[in-house]
Design a protein around this motif. Structure first.
Motif, PDB file in Angstrom:
ATOM      1  N   ARG A   1      21.649  23.871   5.891  1.00  0.00           N
ATOM      2  CA  ARG A   1      20.127  22.933   5.048  1.00  0.00           C
ATOM      3  C   ARG A   1      20.128  21.777   4.911  1.00  0.00           C
ATOM      4  O   ARG A   1      19.131  21.002   5.156  1.00  0.00           O
ATOM      5  N   TYR A   2      21.269  21.560   4.774  1.00  0.00           N
ATOM      6  CA  TYR A   2      21.029  19.768   4.381  1.00  0.00           C
ATOM      7  C   TYR A   2      20.730  18.988   5.550  1.00  0.00           C
ATOM      8  O   TYR A   2      20.293  17.999   5.409  1.00  0.00           O
ATOM      9  N   HIS A   3      21.630  19.613   6.481  1.00  0.00           N
ATOM     10  CA  HIS A   3      22.111  19.103   7.647  1.00  0.00           C
ATOM     11  C   HIS A   3      20.564  18.371   8.779  1.00  0.00           C
ATOM     12  O   HIS A   3      19.306  17.869   9.097  1.00  0.00           O
ATOM     13  N   GLN A   4      19.229  20.120   7.770  1.00  0.00           N
ATOM     14  CA  GLN A   4      18.189  20.239   8.859  1.00  0.00           C
ATOM     15  C   GLN A   4      17.823  19.428   7.979  1.00  0.00           C
ATOM     16  O   GLN A   4      17.079  18.648   8.688  1.00  0.00           O
ATOM     17  N   ALA A   5      17.068  19.719   6.853  1.00  0.00           N
ATOM     18  CA  ALA A   5      16.153  18.423   6.406  1.00  0.00           C
ATOM     19  C   ALA A   5      16.841  16.957   5.841  1.00  0.00           C
ATOM     20  O   ALA A   5      15.582  16.423   6.616  1.00  0.00           O
ATOM     21  N   VAL A   6      17.455  16.446   6.249  1.00  0.00           N
ATOM     22  CA  VAL A   6      18.518  15.447   7.597  1.00  0.00           C
ATOM     23  C   VAL A   6      17.062  14.939   8.183  1.00  0.00           C
ATOM     24  O   VAL A   6      16.908  13.866   8.657  1.00  0.00           O
TER      25      VAL A   6
ATOM     26  N   PHE B   1      16.299  16.189  -6.581  1.00  0.00           N
ATOM     27  CA  PHE B   1      15.535  17.445  -7.781  1.00  0.00           C
ATOM     28  C   PHE B   1      14.549  17.166  -8.264  1.00  0.00           C
ATOM     29  O   PHE B   1      13.625  16.037  -8.603  1.00  0.00           O
ATOM     30  N   PRO B   2      13.677  18.043  -8.380  1.00  0.00           N
ATOM     31  CA  PRO B   2      11.881  17.783  -8.907  1.00  0.00           C
ATOM     32  C   PRO B   2      12.261  17.628 -10.672  1.00  0.00           C
ATOM     33  O   PRO B   2      13.179  17.922 -11.066  1.00  0.00           O
TER      34      PRO B   2
ATOM     35  N   LEU C   1       1.769  11.833   0.234  1.00  0.00           N
ATOM     36  CA  LEU C   1       2.392  11.055   1.217  1.00  0.00           C
ATOM     37  C   LEU C   1       3.349  12.512   1.545  1.00  0.00           C
ATOM     38  O   LEU C   1       3.554  13.504   0.801  1.00  0.00           O
ATOM     39  N   PRO C   2       4.130  11.860   2.480  1.00  0.00           N
ATOM     40  CA  PRO C   2       5.331  12.966   3.139  1.00  0.00           C
ATOM     41  C   PRO C   2       6.393  13.174   2.385  1.00  0.00           C
ATOM     42  O   PRO C   2       6.845  12.219   1.226  1.00  0.00           O
ATOM     43  N   THR C   3       6.845  14.355   2.168  1.00  0.00           N
ATOM     44  CA  THR C   3       7.682  14.550   1.152  1.00  0.00           C
ATOM     45  C   THR C   3       9.212  15.705   1.203  1.00  0.00           C
ATOM     46  O   THR C   3       7.990  16.615   2.910  1.00  0.00           O
ATOM     47  N   TYR C   4       9.894  15.103   1.191  1.00  0.00           N
ATOM     48  CA  TYR C   4      11.124  16.325   2.024  1.00  0.00           C
ATOM     49  C   TYR C   4      12.492  16.376   0.706  1.00  0.00           C
ATOM     50  O   TYR C   4      12.733  15.538   0.036  1.00  0.00           O
ATOM     51  N   PRO C   5      11.589  18.143   0.250  1.00  0.00           N
ATOM     52  CA  PRO C   5      12.851  18.351  -0.687  1.00  0.00           C
ATOM     53  C   PRO C   5      13.833  18.821   0.519  1.00  0.00           C
ATOM     54  O   PRO C   5      14.592  19.102   0.905  1.00  0.00           O
ATOM     55  N   PHE C   6      15.334  17.916  -1.229  1.00  0.00           N
ATOM     56  CA  PHE C   6      16.752  18.520  -0.463  1.00  0.00           C
ATOM     57  C   PHE C   6      17.102  19.581  -1.818  1.00  0.00           C
ATOM     58  O   PHE C   6      18.318  19.406  -2.239  1.00  0.00           O
TER      59      PHE C   6
ATOM     60  N   GLY D   1       0.689  -1.494   0.311  1.00  0.00           N
ATOM     61  CA  GLY D   1      -0.064  -0.013  -0.172  1.00  0.00           C
ATOM     62  C   GLY D   1       1.054   1.304   0.116  1.00  0.00           C
ATOM     63  O   GLY D   1       1.706   1.430   0.273  1.00  0.00           O
ATOM     64  N   PRO D   2       0.237   2.774  -0.074  1.00  0.00           N
ATOM     65  CA  PRO D   2       1.049   3.765  -0.058  1.00  0.00           C
ATOM     66  C   PRO D   2       1.218   4.539   0.778  1.00  0.00           C
ATOM     67  O   PRO D   2       2.502   5.207   1.307  1.00  0.00           O
ATOM     68  N   ASN D   3       1.277   4.125   2.430  1.00  0.00           N
ATOM     69  CA  ASN D   3       1.220   4.339   3.445  1.00  0.00           C
ATOM     70  C   ASN D   3       2.266   3.427   3.871  1.00  0.00           C
ATOM     71  O   ASN D   3       3.075   4.674   5.086  1.00  0.00           O
ATOM     72  N   ARG D   4       3.606   3.617   3.208  1.00  0.00           N
ATOM     73  CA  ARG D   4       4.668   3.078   4.065  1.00  0.00           C
ATOM     74  C   ARG D   4       6.076   3.269   3.229  1.00  0.00           C
ATOM     75  O   ARG D   4       7.108   3.269   2.932  1.00  0.00           O
ATOM     76  N   ILE D   5       5.756   4.651   2.492  1.00  0.00           N
ATOM     77  CA  ILE D   5       6.621   5.383   1.920  1.00  0.00           C
ATOM     78  C   ILE D   5       7.011   7.172   2.504  1.00  0.00           C
ATOM     79  O   ILE D   5       5.457   7.484   2.582  1.00  0.00           O
ATOM     80  N   VAL D   6       7.904   7.544   1.967  1.00  0.00           N
ATOM     81  CA  VAL D   6       8.267   9.074   2.584  1.00  0.00           C
ATOM     82  C   VAL D   6       8.913   9.508   1.423  1.00  0.00           C
ATOM     83  O   VAL D   6       9.744   8.281   0.927  1.00  0.00           O
ATOM     84  N   LYS D   7       8.717  10.356   0.342  1.00  0.00           N
ATOM     85  CA  LYS D   7       9.360  10.597  -0.807  1.00  0.00           C
ATOM     86  C   LYS D   7      11.115  12.112   0.094  1.00  0.00           C
ATOM     87  O   LYS D   7      10.181  12.673   0.787  1.00  0.00           O
TER      88      LYS D   7
END
Length: 321
Positions: free
Chosen positions: A150-155, A118-119, A129-134, A108-114
């Motif tokens: 910025r990278y470390h905050q995103a991670v 780059f878009p 779904l939860p999305t985390y841009p880098f 199912g789709p609920n166990r995916i984290v995006k």
């Protein structure tokens, strides 16, 4: 958020990292981007959960046109969460698309984290779904990868979300093959729909159920109508496969539908037992409309059907205990 040994052992892997190989190719002094991300994820998850995470991350180059290997597919289907690293290359990779499709059909789709490195031009098929841009957009309108703070905050944000989801998934007592294999699933269908139903039988078999299909189960010399009645009586769930041809066809199929409806009437009202399965866009017969149906022809139709059957299997397993 510490996990017990039993919870941790529910899956072989905590995370499966899906990515396009080119996104991990070193470019200048920055090193391999996906490898670094996996390293950082592992360190932070270890700190948050108190246990070293099991991350499946394949660094091998895959040949164009090759199918998913058995090793990759087994790892994919035994992982608690899927983390796709999205980029323009991800959407053009057959391997990445296959990994996503296989995982969603199974889990199912609920166990995916995006993770979005780059878009791309193509929309992701699961937009909510939860999305985390880098990446970020500069004042000049250019896209730039996150670096340093910025990278470390995103991670950190990404890992906290993964830790929460992982905790929930591992505490949910997922269905094991030994549980699903206990449940018989009767496939009520028209002979004209045999090719589609045969494919459904194969999928259910691969997912640990015991589907009953006349051409697979009936032996020469058996009284077929008696055998079908016994199979209906023993079934943990019944799938009524519907198509434009079958709903208008007279004969034993209509009697068979009557038999399974009678069997369903013996169950408590909130029991998942009889599931109308639309093989194509067709009208559901009036006598089946009280049961919520699933559209097998839709992209996530089989995944929804599988979730319903797993829920039913869990109920039967608890009743045995």
């Amino acid at each position: 958020m510490n996990l017990t040994d039993n919870q941790h052992a529910a899956y072989r892997f905590d995370l499966f990292i899906s990515y396009a190989q080119i996104d991990n190719d070193p470019l200048g002094p920055g090193g391999a981007w996906v490898t670094q991300l996996v390293h950082d994820l592992g360190n932070i998850l270890h700190r948050l959960t108190g246990r070293a995470p099991r991350i499946w991350f394949d660094r091998a180059k895959l040949q164009p046109g090759a199918r998913l290997s058995d090793q990759i597919q087994q790892a994919l289907l035994s992982s608690a969460l899927l983390v796709p690293v999205l980029s323009p290359s991800f959407f053009t990779s057959m391997h990445c698309r296959n990994e996503l499709k296989v995982f969603v059909e199974k889990a199912g789709p609920n166990r995916i984290v995006k993770v979005v490195k780059f878009p791309g031009d193509r929309p992701f098929p699961l937009p909510d779904l939860p999305t985390y841009p880098f990446f970020r957009c500069t004042q000049e309108g250019l896209l730039q990868g996150l670096v340093d703070a910025r990278y470390h905050q995103a991670v950190e944000r990404l890992t906290q979300q993964i830790a929460l989801l992982l905790d929930g998934v591992l505490k949910s007592n997922p269905i094991t093959p030994s549980q699903t294999s206990q449940m018989d699933v009767f496939l009520c269908h028209s002979s004209a729909d045999k090719p589609v139903v045969r494919n459904l039988w194969e999928k259910l078999k691969a997912d640990g159920f015991a589907p009953w299909l006349d051409e697979k189960e009936l032996l020469p010399g058996q009284q077929w109508e008696l055998a079908i009645r016994k199979a209906i009586d023993c079934a943990g769930a019944i799938l009524v496969c519907l198509s434009s041809g079958s709903i208008n066809k007279e004969g034993f199929l209509q009697r068979e539908i009557g038999l399974v409806i009678d069997k369903a009437s013996e169950k408590p009202e909130d029991t998942i037992f009889l599931i109308p399965v639309r093989l194509e866009d067709c009208t559901v017969p009036l006598r089946l409309k009280e049961f919520h149906w699933v559209n097998l022809f839709e992209e996530w139709g089989y995944a929804r059907l599988l979730q319903a059957l797993q829920t039913r299997a869990a109920t039967l397993w608890q009743q045995r205990d």
